[in-house]
Design an enzyme around this catalytic site. Structure first.
Site, mmCIF file in Angstrom:
data_model
loop_
_atom_site.group_PDB
_atom_site.id
_atom_site.type_symbol
_atom_site.label_atom_id
_atom_site.label_comp_id
_atom_site.label_asym_id
_atom_site.label_seq_id
_atom_site.Cartn_x
_atom_site.Cartn_y
_atom_site.Cartn_z
ATOM 1 N N SER A 1 40.352 100.697 59.024
ATOM 2 C CA SER A 1 38.953 100.209 58.773
ATOM 3 C C SER A 1 38.728 98.522 58.751
ATOM 4 C CB SER A 1 38.519 100.630 57.506
ATOM 5 O OG SER A 1 39.559 100.258 56.188
ATOM 6 N N TYR B 1 55.570 92.835 46.649
ATOM 7 C CA TYR B 1 55.105 92.916 47.922
ATOM 8 C C TYR B 1 56.249 92.664 48.849
ATOM 9 C CZ TYR B 1 52.706 92.075 52.391
ATOM 10 O OH TYR B 1 52.166 91.932 53.576
HETATM 11 N N1 LIG Z 1 46.970 89.540 56.556
HETATM 12 C C1 LIG Z 1 48.494 89.116 56.799
HETATM 13 O O1 LIG Z 1 48.427 87.895 56.500
HETATM 14 C C2 LIG Z 1 49.487 90.042 56.924
HETATM 15 C C3 LIG Z 1 50.458 89.425 57.593
HETATM 16 C C4 LIG Z 1 51.906 90.219 57.746
HETATM 17 C C5 LIG Z 1 51.454 91.545 57.625
HETATM 18 N N2 LIG Z 1 50.481 92.233 56.999
HETATM 19 C C6 LIG Z 1 50.357 93.590 56.846
HETATM 20 O O2 LIG Z 1 49.359 93.966 57.802
HETATM 21 C C7 LIG Z 1 48.715 95.221 57.421
HETATM 22 C C8 LIG Z 1 47.472 95.267 57.350
HETATM 23 O O3 LIG Z 1 46.905 94.364 56.608
HETATM 24 P P1 LIG Z 1 45.475 93.233 56.857
HETATM 25 O O4 LIG Z 1 45.963 91.918 56.748
HETATM 26 O O5 LIG Z 1 44.695 93.973 58.030
HETATM 27 O O6 LIG Z 1 44.819 93.560 55.604
HETATM 28 P P2 LIG Z 1 43.290 94.303 55.123
HETATM 29 O O7 LIG Z 1 42.406 93.377 56.066
HETATM 30 O O8 LIG Z 1 43.029 94.165 53.876
HETATM 31 O O9 LIG Z 1 43.325 95.748 55.880
HETATM 32 C C9 LIG Z 1 44.074 96.879 55.321
HETATM 33 C C10 LIG Z 1 43.994 98.138 55.792
HETATM 34 O O10 LIG Z 1 44.800 99.134 55.240
HETATM 35 C C11 LIG Z 1 44.175 100.205 54.615
HETATM 36 N N3 LIG Z 1 44.766 100.621 53.456
HETATM 37 C C12 LIG Z 1 44.979 100.183 52.324
HETATM 38 N N4 LIG Z 1 45.254 100.930 51.262
HETATM 39 C C13 LIG Z 1 45.312 102.446 52.074
HETATM 40 C C14 LIG Z 1 45.911 103.508 51.708
HETATM 41 N N5 LIG Z 1 46.205 103.845 50.519
HETATM 42 N N6 LIG Z 1 45.721 104.705 52.720
HETATM 43 C C15 LIG Z 1 45.015 104.066 53.745
HETATM 44 N N7 LIG Z 1 44.876 103.122 54.126
HETATM 45 C C16 LIG Z 1 44.823 101.873 53.157
HETATM 46 C C17 LIG Z 1 42.820 99.447 54.323
HETATM 47 O O11 LIG Z 1 41.722 100.552 54.533
HETATM 48 P P3 LIG Z 1 40.930 101.144 53.351
HETATM 49 O O12 LIG Z 1 40.678 100.054 52.054
HETATM 50 O O13 LIG Z 1 39.722 101.625 53.980
HETATM 51 O O14 LIG Z 1 41.559 102.200 52.812
HETATM 52 C C18 LIG Z 1 42.465 98.480 55.679
HETATM 53 O O15 LIG Z 1 41.986 99.217 56.725
HETATM 54 C C19 LIG Z 1 49.428 95.634 56.221
HETATM 55 O O16 LIG Z 1 50.504 96.426 56.183
HETATM 56 C C20 LIG Z 1 49.825 94.044 55.547
HETATM 57 O O17 LIG Z 1 50.839 94.148 54.635
HETATM 58 C C21 LIG Z 1 49.479 91.352 56.937
#
Ligand SMILES: NC(=O)c1ccc[n+]([C@@H]2O[C@H](COP(=O)([O-])OP(=O)(O)OC[C@H]3O[C@@H](n4cnc5c(N)ncnc54)[C@H](OP(=O)(O)O)[C@@H]3O)[C@@H](O)[C@H]2O)c1
Length: 227
Positions: A10, A144
């Site tokens: 999303s 985390y």
């Molecule tokens: N941003 C960074 O700096 C970074 C760096 C390294 C790794 N990551 C990883 O990348 C991944 C995506 O994060 P992002 O940065 O894109 O953050 P984001 O913009 O907050 O997106 C997170 C996504 O995960 C979904 N989500 C959260 N809880 C969920 C649940 N219980 N069931 C299903 N979907 C769920 C959210 O959708 P809903 O809220 O609609 O459920 C949203 O689509 C994560 O695993 C994060 O740890 C992020």
């Protein structure tokens, strides 16, 4: 027909990866909890979308059943859904620690488990989004970090147990998403954009099936190279 499933589609990385995979010709199934945002991604990608809460076993299994009923196969699973939790280990609450493990660790395991039979059949690919911190220690983010170290262990075990499937641990550095609140940070502050991650995924899925990339860490040139 090549079918890709993206969890956490999303927003942020999952959304950008979904848009890129649609351009690569994949039929898409996307899941998350925010149905309004998912619908918007589905409109742009022609994806099948459905509610998914990876922290709940029933929700993951129902999602997988719907996807398999709709498409009959899965070639690629992008297990991306994730949340952040901050705080020193002596301050983080039981509830927060449990929540981050339920989503980032058990949610990842459940998502892979639910699609594993289909992925074995297609000799498919799992791209699991962990983080560059999955082998590092960050004081103030211990819960985390632990959730991502554990995710790494789960992935590697899945790989050994299921050699017919390819498992890639995708380890991006900082990305400008809702993960840090409202997006809008500049690249010079050390952040990549979700589209940068999507480009990396695009390069991976273009590789021949006999190549197994097991781990990929990448960061903005403006982020310090810490190991
Ligand atoms: N941003 C960074 O700096 C970074 C760096 C390294 C790794 N990551 C990883 O990348 C991944 C995506 O994060 P992002 O940065 O894109 O953050 P984001 O913009 O907050 O997106 C997170 C996504 O995960 C979904 N989500 C959260 N809880 C969920 C649940 N219980 N069931 C299903 N979907 C769920 C959210 O959708 P809903 O809220 O609609 O459920 C949203 O689509 C994560 O695993 C994060 O740890 C992020």
């Amino acid at each position: 027909m090549k079918v890709a499933v993206v969890t956490g589609a999303s927003k942020g990385i999952g959304r950008a990866v979904s848009l890129a995979l649609a351009k690569e010709g994949y039929s898409l199934a996307i899941g998350a909890r925010s149905l309004d945002l998912l619908e918007e991604v589905a409109e742009k990608t022609n994806a099948f979308y459905s509610f998914l809460d990876v922290s709940k076993e029933d929700s993951v299994n129902q999602f997988a059943q719907k996807v398999l009923k709709r498409f009959g196969r899965v070639d690629l699973l992008v297990a991306n859904a994730g949340i952040g939790v901050g705080g020193r280990l002596d301050e983080v609450s039981d509830e927060d620690f449990e929540r981050v493990l339920q989503v980032n660790t058990l949610g990842l395991w459940r998502s892979i488990k639910a699609f594993l039979p289909a992925l074995k059949k297609s000799r498919g690919l799992v791209i699991a989004v962990t983080s560059d911190i999955s082998t590092r220690l960050i004081p103030g983010s211990g819960a985390y970090v632990a959730s991502k170290w554990a995710a790494r262990a789960i992935l590697r075990t899945f790989q050994i147990e299921n050699p017919e499937v390819r498992f890639l641990e995708l380890r991006p550095g900082a990305v400008d998403t809702h993960f840090y609140g409202k997006p809008g940070r500049r690249r010079e502050e050390g952040f990549m954009k979700p589209e940068d991650v999507a480009e990396v995924v695009r390069a991976i899925v273009r590789l021949p099936n006999h190549v197994r990339v097991e781990e990929l860490m990448f960061r903005s040139i403006y982020q310090d190279p810490e190991y």
